[in-house]
Motif scaffolding. Structure first.
Motif, PDB file in Angstrom:
ATOM      1  N   SER A 273       0.822  -1.223   0.000  1.00 54.33           N
ATOM      2  CA  SER A 273       0.000   0.000   0.000  1.00 54.33           C
ATOM      3  C   SER A 273       0.849   1.264   0.000  1.00 54.33           C
ATOM      4  O   SER A 273       0.364   2.337  -0.383  1.00 54.33           O
ATOM      5  CB  SER A 273      -0.928  -0.002   1.223  1.00 54.33           C
ATOM      6  N   ASN A 274       2.101   1.187   0.432  1.00 49.99           N
ATOM      7  CA  ASN A 274       2.969   2.370   0.488  1.00 49.99           C
ATOM      8  C   ASN A 274       3.573   2.722  -0.865  1.00 49.99           C
ATOM      9  O   ASN A 274       4.160   3.793  -1.027  1.00 49.99           O
ATOM     10  CB  ASN A 274       4.096   2.147   1.503  1.00 49.99           C
ATOM     11  N   LYS A 275       3.459   1.823  -1.834  1.00 48.71           N
ATOM     12  CA  LYS A 275       3.941   2.052  -3.200  1.00 48.71           C
ATOM     13  C   LYS A 275       5.412   2.446  -3.241  1.00 48.71           C
ATOM     14  O   LYS A 275       5.821   3.351  -3.952  1.00 48.71           O
ATOM     15  CB  LYS A 275       3.081   3.107  -3.893  1.00 48.71           C
ATOM     16  N   LYS A 276       6.208   1.766  -2.432  1.00 44.74           N
ATOM     17  CA  LYS A 276       7.654   1.935  -2.468  1.00 44.74           C
ATOM     18  C   LYS A 276       8.280   0.652  -2.992  1.00 44.74           C
ATOM     19  O   LYS A 276       7.690  -0.417  -2.887  1.00 44.74           O
ATOM     20  CB  LYS A 276       8.211   2.251  -1.077  1.00 44.74           C
ATOM     21  N   TYR A 277       9.468   0.776  -3.552  1.00 44.52           N
ATOM     22  CA  TYR A 277      10.163  -0.412  -4.028  1.00 44.52           C
ATOM     23  C   TYR A 277      11.640  -0.309  -3.688  1.00 44.52           C
ATOM     24  O   TYR A 277      12.142   0.771  -3.327  1.00 44.52           O
ATOM     25  CB  TYR A 277       9.951  -0.630  -5.527  1.00 44.52           C
ATOM     26  N   SER A 278      12.333  -1.411  -3.792  1.00 48.40           N
ATOM     27  CA  SER A 278      13.738  -1.448  -3.395  1.00 48.40           C
ATOM     28  C   SER A 278      14.602  -0.672  -4.376  1.00 48.40           C
ATOM     29  O   SER A 278      14.247  -0.473  -5.543  1.00 48.40           O
ATOM     30  CB  SER A 278      14.219  -2.897  -3.324  1.00 48.40           C
ATOM     31  N   THR A 279      15.747  -0.214  -3.893  1.00 49.76           N
ATOM     32  CA  THR A 279      16.702   0.479  -4.745  1.00 49.76           C
ATOM     33  C   THR A 279      17.348  -0.513  -5.710  1.00 49.76           C
ATOM     34  O   THR A 279      17.294  -1.728  -5.509  1.00 49.76           O
ATOM     35  CB  THR A 279      17.796   1.141  -3.902  1.00 49.76           C
ATOM     36  N   THR A 280      17.984   0.024  -6.744  1.00 49.26           N
ATOM     37  CA  THR A 280      18.688  -0.838  -7.697  1.00 49.26           C
ATOM     38  C   THR A 280      19.776  -1.635  -6.991  1.00 49.26           C
ATOM     39  O   THR A 280      20.075  -2.775  -7.364  1.00 49.26           O
ATOM     40  CB  THR A 280      19.304   0.003  -8.826  1.00 49.26           C
ATOM     41  N   GLY A 281      20.373  -1.041  -5.947  1.00 44.03           N
ATOM     42  CA  GLY A 281      21.408  -1.743  -5.203  1.00 44.03           C
ATOM     43  C   GLY A 281      20.895  -3.007  -4.545  1.00 44.03           C
ATOM     44  O   GLY A 281      21.554  -4.056  -4.577  1.00 44.03           O
ATOM     45  N   ILE A 282      19.715  -2.946  -3.934  1.00 40.66           N
ATOM     46  CA  ILE A 282      19.142  -4.122  -3.285  1.00 40.66           C
ATOM     47  C   ILE A 282      18.689  -5.138  -4.327  1.00 40.66           C
ATOM     48  O   ILE A 282      18.804  -6.352  -4.133  1.00 40.66           O
ATOM     49  CB  ILE A 282      17.972  -3.724  -2.369  1.00 40.66           C
ATOM     50  N   ILE A 283      18.177  -4.659  -5.460  1.00 39.05           N
ATOM     51  CA  ILE A 283      17.797  -5.563  -6.542  1.00 39.05           C
ATOM     52  C   ILE A 283      19.031  -6.317  -7.045  1.00 39.05           C
ATOM     53  O   ILE A 283      19.001  -7.533  -7.251  1.00 39.05           O
ATOM     54  CB  ILE A 283      17.137  -4.778  -7.698  1.00 39.05           C
ATOM     55  N   ALA A 284      20.142  -5.589  -7.225  1.00 40.92           N
ATOM     56  CA  ALA A 284      21.390  -6.225  -7.666  1.00 40.92           C
ATOM     57  C   ALA A 284      21.898  -7.207  -6.625  1.00 40.92           C
ATOM     58  O   ALA A 284      22.411  -8.288  -6.958  1.00 40.92           O
ATOM     59  CB  ALA A 284      22.444  -5.156  -7.945  1.00 40.92           C
ATOM     60  N   LEU A 285      21.749  -6.862  -5.361  1.00 37.84           N
ATOM     61  CA  LEU A 285      22.181  -7.746  -4.282  1.00 37.84           C
ATOM     62  C   LEU A 285      21.337  -9.018  -4.260  1.00 37.84           C
ATOM     63  O   LEU A 285      21.848 -10.120  -4.032  1.00 37.84           O
ATOM     64  CB  LEU A 285      22.095  -7.012  -2.948  1.00 37.84           C
ATOM     65  N   ASN A 286      20.039  -8.870  -4.517  1.00 40.33           N
ATOM     66  CA  ASN A 286      19.186 -10.049  -4.583  1.00 40.33           C
ATOM     67  C   ASN A 286      19.595 -10.952  -5.743  1.00 40.33           C
ATOM     68  O   ASN A 286      19.606 -12.182  -5.618  1.00 40.33           O
ATOM     69  CB  ASN A 286      17.723  -9.624  -4.739  1.00 40.33           C
ATOM     70  N   LEU A 287      19.940 -10.356  -6.873  1.00 35.60           N
ATOM     71  CA  LEU A 287      20.437 -11.142  -8.005  1.00 35.60           C
ATOM     72  C   LEU A 287      21.698 -11.905  -7.604  1.00 35.60           C
ATOM     73  O   LEU A 287      21.836 -13.101  -7.903  1.00 35.60           O
ATOM     74  CB  LEU A 287      20.736 -10.222  -9.197  1.00 35.60           C
ATOM     75  N   ALA A 288      22.604 -11.226  -6.911  1.00 38.93           N
ATOM     76  CA  ALA A 288      23.837 -11.872  -6.470  1.00 38.93           C
ATOM     77  C   ALA A 288      23.550 -13.025  -5.518  1.00 38.93           C
ATOM     78  O   ALA A 288      24.198 -14.075  -5.575  1.00 38.93           O
ATOM     79  CB  ALA A 288      24.756 -10.849  -5.805  1.00 38.93           C
ATOM     80  N   LEU A 289      22.585 -12.854  -4.642  1.00 43.85           N
ATOM     81  CA  LEU A 289      22.236 -13.921  -3.699  1.00 43.85           C
ATOM     82  C   LEU A 289      21.670 -15.142  -4.420  1.00 43.85           C
ATOM     83  O   LEU A 289      21.712 -16.252  -3.892  1.00 43.85           O
ATOM     84  CB  LEU A 289      21.229 -13.406  -2.668  1.00 43.85           C
ATOM     85  N   HIS A 290      21.153 -14.951  -5.618  1.00 44.66           N
ATOM     86  CA  HIS A 290      20.640 -16.071  -6.403  1.00 44.66           C
ATOM     87  C   HIS A 290      21.744 -16.822  -7.123  1.00 44.66           C
ATOM     88  O   HIS A 290      21.646 -18.034  -7.296  1.00 44.66           O
ATOM     89  CB  HIS A 290      19.626 -15.563  -7.438  1.00 44.66           C
ATOM     90  N   ILE A 291      22.772 -16.131  -7.582  1.00 44.77           N
ATOM     91  CA  ILE A 291      23.729 -16.774  -8.488  1.00 44.77           C
ATOM     92  C   ILE A 291      25.108 -17.000  -7.879  1.00 44.77           C
ATOM     93  O   ILE A 291      25.960 -17.617  -8.513  1.00 44.77           O
ATOM     94  CB  ILE A 291      23.884 -15.954  -9.787  1.00 44.77           C
ATOM     95  N   CYS A 292      25.344 -16.544  -6.639  1.00 41.98           N
ATOM     96  CA  CYS A 292      26.692 -16.602  -6.070  1.00 41.98           C
ATOM     97  C   CYS A 292      26.737 -17.444  -4.801  1.00 41.98           C
ATOM     98  O   CYS A 292      25.758 -17.539  -4.066  1.00 41.98           O
ATOM     99  CB  CYS A 292      27.194 -15.201  -5.745  1.00 41.98           C
ATOM    100  N   GLN A 293      27.931 -18.007  -4.538  1.00 40.50           N
ATOM    101  CA  GLN A 293      28.157 -18.707  -3.279  1.00 40.50           C
ATOM    102  C   GLN A 293      28.618 -17.758  -2.184  1.00 40.50           C
ATOM    103  O   GLN A 293      28.313 -17.942  -1.021  1.00 40.50           O
ATOM    104  CB  GLN A 293      29.190 -19.821  -3.466  1.00 40.50           C
ATOM    105  N   GLU A 294      29.396 -16.759  -2.542  1.00 35.41           N
ATOM    106  CA  GLU A 294      29.825 -15.744  -1.579  1.00 35.41           C
ATOM    107  C   GLU A 294      29.427 -14.381  -2.118  1.00 35.41           C
ATOM    108  O   GLU A 294      29.666 -14.069  -3.285  1.00 35.41           O
ATOM    109  CB  GLU A 294      31.337 -15.779  -1.362  1.00 35.41           C
ATOM    110  N   VAL A 295      28.801 -13.565  -1.276  1.00 32.73           N
ATOM    111  CA  VAL A 295      28.311 -12.260  -1.702  1.00 32.73           C
ATOM    112  C   VAL A 295      28.883 -11.178  -0.796  1.00 32.73           C
ATOM    113  O   VAL A 295      28.684 -11.215   0.420  1.00 32.73           O
ATOM    114  CB  VAL A 295      26.767 -12.193  -1.675  1.00 32.73           C
TER     115      VAL A 295
END
Length: 359
Positions: A273-295
């Motif tokens: 309901s607040n209509k906020k979304y994560s920064t590009t940095g957090i989106i990139a970090l989430n991508l890294a958490l999907h494809i990497c063993q160490e982040v």
């Protein structure tokens, strides 16, 4: 005489038998040596092609996204959007959840009303999935490089470049700042308003350029850039994007909207309901958490809210804008990052104490 001849024959026969037996052993040994040399040469060639970390323990780490504290499911999906993904029908619970997300949410979290634009753009990409150069890595040791001014003058360039995969954000330059931020770029996340007209100016020849779609216009922009359309769309962008893009279509990917959805609602647990979304940095970090063993992360942070003298980025002189706080929840991102570090999921290479976390 007949007996002597028989004895002599048997002696010669035994001699030849022993000789042939020894010869066979010698030939087997020689063959074994030749095959061993061939195998070693093949393995040496293979290892030259596949990067291998000296610290073998890092290879034994499980991929971070499987950690239960992230609350992820395990569908058969990849972090980059593909044409197949748009029409993939599967009745498993995970696939139904993913299909519902794509069909009933609008960008940046789903493709409702944008499926056709996404499909037309994806059809122009020679490759849509994870590149082999990343897939074949035995040890994916990754760093997400933010654009914070805290990077300036710190000399972390060599440490950043030592990672297998270096993920950067938007149009952050590297050439003039390589001592502080390094010069290696494996993946760069961007959107039209943050695109570099010529990606090769601040990226490697093999850098994977990953478009993060926030609106339908982003697909239209990408399609027009790839087709080199003369009369390009200019209305609807919050900042004028480049009118030409000299990137290589083979190195362009589209981030799956689920990565943005997950970063916003599952990791940060922001209220819809607040209509906020994560920064590009957090989106990139989430991508890294999907494809990497160490982040690892570095360069995440904003100056204090009342600091009107410190630039936001390590490049340029732009100061903090209140728009950042309207679109994002910086305090929630700070708390989540600290929690992730306490749990050992990620590590900060600098851990500045005077900055709050952000892109």
């Amino acid at each position: 005489m007949a007996v002597e001849g028989l004895v002599r024959f048997r002696a010669q026969h035994r001699y030849y038998f022993v000789f042939l037996k020894k010869l066979w052993k010698a030939l087997r040994l020689l063959l074994s040596v030749v095959l061993s040399v061939q195998v070693l040469q093949y393995c040496e060639k293979l290892l030259r092609d596949v990067p291998f970390e000296k610290d073998i323990n890092i290879c034994r780490k499980r991929f971070a996204w499987r950690n239960p504290i992230l609350g992820r499911f395990e569908p058969d999906w990849k972090p980059f959007l593909t044409s197949k993904e748009l029409f993939w029908q599967d009745n498993t619970p995970a696939r139904r959840q993913l299909n519902d997300l794509l069909q009933f949410h609008v960008l940046p979290f789903g493709l409702n009303n944008s499926v056709l634009s996404a499909f037309r753009t994806l059809q122009l990409l020679p490759q849509q999935g994870m590149p082999e150069s990343i897939e074949r890595l035995r040890c994916r040791r990754c760093v997400v490089v933010g654009n914070s001014n805290s990077m300036r003058g710190r000399g972390f360039g060599a440490i950043i470049d030592s990672h297998n995969i270096v993920i950067r954000l938007n149009n952050a330059p590297v050439k003039e700042h390589k001592e502080d931020v390094g010069e290696k770029t494996s993946i760069r996340l961007f959107f039209p308003e943050s695109a570099l007209p010529n990606p090769l100016d601040n990226n490697d020849n093999e850098t994977l350029m990953v478009l993060v779609p926030f609106k339908n216009l982003d697909f239209i922009w990408a399609k027009e850039m790839l087709l080199k359309t003369k009369n390009k769309t200019v209305e609807g962008f919050w900042r004028r994007p480049p009118s030409e893009w000299k990137g290589n279509a083979s190195h362009l990917r589209v981030l799956h909207p689920y990565v943005t959805y997950e970063a916003t609602y599952k990791l940060l647990q922001l209220e819809k309901s607040n209509k906020k979304y994560s920064t590009t940095g957090i989106i990139a970090l989430n991508l890294a958490l999907h494809i990497c063993q160490e982040v690892n992360i570095i360069g995440f942070g904003y100056p204090a809210v009342n600091d009107n003298t410190t630039p936001v980025h390590y490049y340029g002189r732009e100061h903090l804008s209140q728009d950042v706080f309207l679109m994002h929840n910086i305090s929630r991102e700070q708390a989540w990052l600290l929690h992730m570090m306490e749990r050992g999921m990620i590590s900060d290479l600098t851990r500045p104490s005077s900055l709050s976390w952000g892109p």
